[in-house]
Design a protein around this motif. Structure first.
Motif: not given
Ligand code: ZN
Length: 205
Positions: A39-45, A108-117, A199-202
């Motif tokens: 999931v990209y960190a684009e300011g969302q919750t 380690k592989g659950f939903r939203n577990s790989a946050v990307l800037g 590079v990213g915010r959540i």
């Protein structure tokens, strides 16, 4: 940009291995996450599965493979982009899996577990080696590291991944976390920094 396999390396910073009471590995501890966990960190919750136990943040430099490597390709030929990400971890689930000798996938592989800037152009391997990165949690610097602290170099990690699995364009590598990991709570505001660059915010849901 397409995402293929998301690789990650555990215990690549000695002080982090020590803070969790783990031995320093003699070879890289490799695991992976489903591409759907990104999931990209684009300011969302973003919602996290707090009903399954503690969720820890691990702040890491993330590399993207730009093209399928030929034999003997250099690091600079392989990597197209870099960012800062979060290898989110269900720590209680992981402890239970480790105790039973089971794979780490659920932890380690659950939903939203790989946050990307946001992806930044690769700065070149020499500059990368001293590239600082950090996490601000609720306005305070919570983790900080540079690749010079890594136990296994990116060159070694990429060579090993390619030998075992075959790297492909769109593969990502989470390169390990420095010390200072900890639990998240609902409402935490996280800011990913590559050097001074945001590079990213959540916000954690
Ligand atoms: Zn990690």
């Amino acid at each position: 940009m397409n995402i293929q396999t998301i690789y990650a390396v555990g215990r690549n910073y000695a002080k982090h291995a020590q803070e969790l009471g783990n031995d320093i590995p003699s070879e890289p501890l490799l695991f992976h996450k489903p591409a759907s966990a990104a999931v990209y960190a684009e300011g969302q919750t973003i919602p996290l599965p707090f009903d399954k136990g503690e969720v820890h943040f691990e702040t890491e430099l993330v590399l993207r493979i730009g093209k399928r490597p030929s034999q003997g390709a250099t690091v600079d030929e392989l990597i197209s982009h870099i960012t800062v990400g979060l290898d989110l971890t269900l720590r209680d689930v992981q402890s239970e899996l480790k105790k039973n000798g089971h794979p780490w996938l659920r932890a380690k592989g659950f939903r939203n577990s790989a946050v990307l800037g946001a992806w930044q152009p690769w700065m070149g391997y020499e500059s990368f080696k001293s590239q600082p990165f950090s996490l601000e949690k609720n306005g305070h610097q919570t983790q900080h590291g540079t690749p010079s602290e890594m136990m296994f170099s990116v060159e070694r990690l990429l060579a090993e991944l390619d030998e075992w699995f075959g790297l492909a364009e769109g593969d990502l590598l989470f390169t390990g976390t420095p010390e200072g990991v900890g639990p998240l709570v609902s409402g935490d505001k996280l800011n990913l920094l590559l050097g001074d660059q945001d590079v990213g915010r959540i916000t954690i849901g």
